[in-house]
Design an enzyme around this catalytic site. Structure first.
Site, PDB file in Angstrom:
ATOM      1  N   THR A   1       0.873  -1.246   0.013  1.00  0.00           N
ATOM      2  CA  THR A   1       0.083  -0.234   0.014  1.00  0.00           C
ATOM      3  C   THR A   1       0.713   1.354  -0.060  1.00  0.00           C
ATOM      4  O   THR A   1       0.622   2.539  -0.739  1.00  0.00           O
ATOM      5  CB  THR A   1      -0.920  -0.044   1.246  1.00  0.00           C
ATOM      6  OG1 THR A   1      -1.877  -1.154   1.295  1.00  0.00           O
ATOM      7  CG2 THR A   1      -1.740   1.101   1.262  1.00  0.00           C
TER       8      THR A   1
ATOM      9  N   GLU B   1       7.807  -2.209  -3.099  1.00  0.00           N
ATOM     10  CA  GLU B   1       7.191  -3.093  -4.216  1.00  0.00           C
ATOM     11  C   GLU B   1       6.621  -1.927  -5.348  1.00  0.00           C
ATOM     12  O   GLU B   1       5.787  -1.689  -5.277  1.00  0.00           O
ATOM     13  CB  GLU B   1       6.107  -3.673  -3.702  1.00  0.00           C
ATOM     14  CG  GLU B   1       6.596  -4.611  -2.267  1.00  0.00           C
ATOM     15  CD  GLU B   1       5.400  -5.356  -1.742  1.00  0.00           C
ATOM     16  OE1 GLU B   1       4.379  -5.655  -2.506  1.00  0.00           O
ATOM     17  OE2 GLU B   1       5.591  -5.866  -0.429  1.00  0.00           O
ATOM     18  N   TYR B   2       7.574  -1.816  -6.400  1.00  0.00           N
ATOM     19  CA  TYR B   2       8.986  -2.375  -6.424  1.00  0.00           C
ATOM     20  C   TYR B   2       9.991  -1.393  -7.253  1.00  0.00           C
ATOM     21  O   TYR B   2       9.612  -0.595  -7.971  1.00  0.00           O
ATOM     22  CB  TYR B   2       8.967  -3.679  -7.492  1.00  0.00           C
ATOM     23  CG  TYR B   2       8.137  -4.750  -6.955  1.00  0.00           C
ATOM     24  CD1 TYR B   2       8.479  -5.816  -6.107  1.00  0.00           C
ATOM     25  CD2 TYR B   2       6.835  -4.816  -7.318  1.00  0.00           C
ATOM     26  CE1 TYR B   2       7.621  -6.636  -5.567  1.00  0.00           C
ATOM     27  CE2 TYR B   2       5.800  -5.836  -6.818  1.00  0.00           C
ATOM     28  CZ  TYR B   2       6.432  -6.550  -5.946  1.00  0.00           C
ATOM     29  OH  TYR B   2       5.515  -7.636  -5.456  1.00  0.00           O
TER      30      TYR B   2
ATOM     31  N   THR C   1       8.636 -15.167  -1.701  1.00  0.00           N
ATOM     32  CA  THR C   1       8.445 -16.341  -2.559  1.00  0.00           C
ATOM     33  C   THR C   1       7.136 -16.840  -2.449  1.00  0.00           C
ATOM     34  O   THR C   1       6.910 -18.059  -2.076  1.00  0.00           O
ATOM     35  CB  THR C   1       9.607 -17.466  -2.279  1.00  0.00           C
ATOM     36  OG1 THR C   1       9.434 -17.946  -0.927  1.00  0.00           O
ATOM     37  CG2 THR C   1      11.098 -16.984  -2.855  1.00  0.00           C
TER      38      THR C   1
ATOM     39  N   ASP D   1       2.722 -15.594  -3.590  1.00  0.00           N
ATOM     40  CA  ASP D   1       1.784 -14.911  -4.285  1.00  0.00           C
ATOM     41  C   ASP D   1       2.339 -14.737  -5.682  1.00  0.00           C
ATOM     42  O   ASP D   1       2.017 -13.782  -6.456  1.00  0.00           O
ATOM     43  CB  ASP D   1       1.901 -13.136  -4.067  1.00  0.00           C
ATOM     44  CG  ASP D   1       1.120 -13.324  -2.614  1.00  0.00           C
ATOM     45  OD1 ASP D   1       0.266 -14.135  -2.329  1.00  0.00           O
ATOM     46  OD2 ASP D   1       1.092 -12.016  -2.133  1.00  0.00           O
TER      47      ASP D   1
ATOM     48  N   TRP E   1       5.030 -14.394   6.356  1.00  0.00           N
ATOM     49  CA  TRP E   1       3.861 -13.346   6.449  1.00  0.00           C
ATOM     50  C   TRP E   1       2.428 -14.110   6.909  1.00  0.00           C
ATOM     51  O   TRP E   1       1.915 -14.836   5.705  1.00  0.00           O
ATOM     52  CB  TRP E   1       3.867 -12.708   4.920  1.00  0.00           C
ATOM     53  CG  TRP E   1       2.653 -11.705   5.126  1.00  0.00           C
ATOM     54  CD1 TRP E   1       1.174 -11.918   4.739  1.00  0.00           C
ATOM     55  CD2 TRP E   1       2.854 -10.327   5.354  1.00  0.00           C
ATOM     56  NE1 TRP E   1       0.635 -10.765   5.017  1.00  0.00           N
ATOM     57  CE2 TRP E   1       1.497  -9.724   5.412  1.00  0.00           C
ATOM     58  CE3 TRP E   1       3.789  -9.600   5.885  1.00  0.00           C
ATOM     59  CZ2 TRP E   1       1.275  -8.411   5.811  1.00  0.00           C
ATOM     60  CZ3 TRP E   1       3.438  -8.008   6.130  1.00  0.00           C
ATOM     61  CH2 TRP E   1       2.091  -7.717   6.077  1.00  0.00           C
TER      62      TRP E   1
END
Length: 606
Positions: A341, A381-382, A448, A450, A587
């Site tokens: 976000t 990101e990113y 690693t 999604d 996560w």
């Protein structure tokens, strides 16, 4: 990390503890006698309802009240009731109506308003005094005492002493705080704390109060471990075992720092990333001030088992993490900035890396919580690629940012980054100089997971966290093995790469095929977000029936899910060890079971 939406914090009442003692008599009296507290009963995305409560905590009748506060840019009051609310720029003032200004001792009154924006009040004043009880108009509060020293430590007691604070009108006494909660008030610069538990870690701070009853800033913290007793040993081995704790998990998910203790997870990890701090205007910034350092936890929610009080210098998740570290001194905590976000702010930060790094250091090392954090994590990101927004700051921007952070924080501070796992040719790993930046970081948290999900609404169904490639994979290079190989080819040492595990699954609906590669019609229903569900739910609602590329999967009715289980985690941890990787991260904590079975799988197999 890459979750598309944060859980809305505004669905619960947020009792922001601006409450404090303030001077309502003449300045000469300087006697605190009232409190003002803020709540946010509703938040509907495009607006919210705010509520202030004024309480007379003194012994004489209050005949009028005025509450003042500041809102950040973009947040404002649109309508109000039970008070006359006006503004001057970002500064807001609320005065009592003719019929609700008089408050007898112990009485309280509330007024409310509707607003727009997402900011929280700051700089609260009640009748000209500070709402947190910290200052009286015309009279400066005392300085911070010296960091206490500890002596005569026994199984059940410790002797504390500290250098005196200073004040223009004199210091009256000192509050002694154990793990953030006040345990004594003394008039000297020494105190013996009794009734402690053998073999237990505690953290002590001290603050001074002047003759006007104003509290000064808290001292530095002193860690003390009582003698005797038995404690659970810290994790063995040199592998990093890191979990993300989300600031917003304390709301709808009701997942507190204490859950790390009750689940047994705290004894099995080495590091925590606290997510997230914001990145805005080229600077590091607080993400959620209420969750971070204001929320008062009850005794049953608190790591220490002691309820927070309105007048302690630090509450919120930061204080709970402080208590956790006192109990588990092997744990290191890093503050993670950005995330899906808030990554849009890194482009501006990259334009002046030194200023950005300086702002981050000033925030992370704020005296109120400097002892909580051992490092900083950057979740961009990113770099030079697209996430929620697209960055065009150039291939060197990431390296420059990490170099500036290392220069600012020094060699003894942890500096890490969460990084893309896109190992495709010309993909996100190729977009930035991760090899050059590796010289400045302790490690990369390679995300690693999604790789595949229901943003491709019609499928094909695929494991969102494949360890290796397989026949029919939708995108070449979208695997853990491909990502790690590409980083190593760019010069990143294997021991600076951590494998990532998602404590959740991704799923599709409208699926008729059990095996991967089937068509779908959309995202499977999830508790907090469509297409996503916690492992603790999926393990019983849709138990795994197969494994593909090191990741479990199952079809339940028309829904198809992929996720990691203790068995697939064991496979991935063994692979990581064989590759010489630095460890693993995940996560995030709240997706695990109440007894921490996924954390156990990481710890036991790494």
């Amino acid at each position: 990390m890459r979750f598309r939406n944060r859980v809305a914090a505004g669905l619960v009442t947020l009792l922001l503890p601006f409450a404090g003692l303030v001077a309502l008599a003449s300045p000469a009296e300087a006697a605190p006698s009232a409190t003002a507290s803020y709540a946010k009963p509703q938040d509907w995305g495009t607006g919210f309802e705010g509520k202030w409560t004024v309480k007379n905590t003194g012994t004489t009748t209050l005949t009028s009240w005025t509450v003042e506060w500041d809102f950040p840019s973009g947040t404002s009051v649109t309508s109000a009731w039970d008070a006359d609310v006006t503004s001057s720029g970002a500064h807001w003032t609320a005065k009592n109506k003719s019929w609700n200004g008089t408050l007898a001792p112990g009485a309280s009154v509330s007024f409310g308003f509707n607003g727009t924006g997402s900011g929280s009040p700051a700089g609260c004043k009640l009748n000209g005094g500070s709402c947190d009880g910290g200052s009286v108009p015309g009279d400066a509060p005392p300085s911070a005492p010296g960091t206490p020293t500890a002596s005569s430590v026994t199984d059940t007691s410790v002797r504390l002493s500290w250098s005196a604070a200073t004040d223009d009108k004199g210091v009256k006494n000192y509050d002694v705080l154990r793990d953030g909660a006040k345990v004594a008030t003394v008039t000297t610069t020494a105190y013996t704390d009794n009734g402690l538990t053998a073999g237990t870690d505690y953290s002590y701070t001290v603050r001074a109060r002047d003759t006007a009853d104003q509290s000064g800033p808290v001292s530095g913290a002193r860690a003390v471990r009582t003698t005797g007793g038995t404690t659970e040993p810290p994790p063995t081995g040199d592998k990093v075992k890191l979990g993300y704790f989300t600031e917003w998990g304390i709301y709808g998910r009701n997942y507190n720092v204490k859950n790390l203790v009750t689940s047994g997870s705290a004894a099995k990890i080495t590091h925590i990333n606290y997510a997230f701090g914001n990145v805005t205007n080229g600077r590091c910034a607080i993400g959620d001030s209420f969750a971070d350092h204001d929320k008062a936890f009850t005794a049953d929610q608190s790591v220490s088992g002691v309820a927070d009080t309105w007048d302690q210098p630090l509450r919120g998740n930061f204080n709970q993490l402080r208590q956790l570290k006192a109990r588990y001194p092997h744990i290191k905590v890093l503050w993670s900035f950005g995330g899906w976000t808030w990554s849009g702010g890194f482009g501006q930060a990259a334009a002046n890396p030194a200023a950005f790094a300086r702002s981050c250091h000033d925030l992370v090392e704020d005296p109120r919580w400097a002892d909580v954090f051992d490092g900083i994590d950057i979740d961009w990101e990113y770099p030079n690629a697209c996430g929620l927004s697209c960055d065009t700051s150039g291939a060197a921007a990431f390296k420059n940012l990490m170099a500036a952070l290392r220069a600012e924080f020094g060699a003894n501070y942890l500096v890490t980054a969460a990084t893309t796992a896109d190992g495709s040719s010309g993909g996100k790993i190729d977009a930035a100089d991760y090899g050059g930046a590796a010289a400045y970081v302790n490690w990369y948290n390679v995300m690693t997971y999604d790789f595949f999900g229901a943003w491709a609404a019609q499928g094909p169904t695929a494991p969102h966290s494949p360890l290796t490639s397989y026949s029919g994979i939708p995108q070449a290079g979208f695997t853990t093995a491909d990502a790690m190989a590409k980083y190593r080819a760019k010069g990143v040492p294997a021991n600076k790469l951590l494998i990532g595990i998602g404590f959740y699954g991704r799923g599709w609906s409208g699926v008729t095929q059990d095996a991967p590669g089937g068509t779908a019609t959309g995202a499977a229903p999830g508790t907090y977000e469509q297409g996503i569900e916690d492992y603790k739910v999926l393990k019983t609602s849709c138990p795994a029936t197969g494994t593909i590329a090191g990741t479990a999967y199952a079809r339940c009715g028309g829904n198809w899910w992929s996720y990691d289980t203790p068995a697939t985690i064991a496979t991935k941890m063994n692979w990581a060890k064989n590759q010489g990787l630095g460890g693993a991260f995940f996560w995030e904590f709240s997706g695990d079971t109440a007894n921490g079975e996924l954390v156990n799988a990481i710890s036991n197999n790494l």
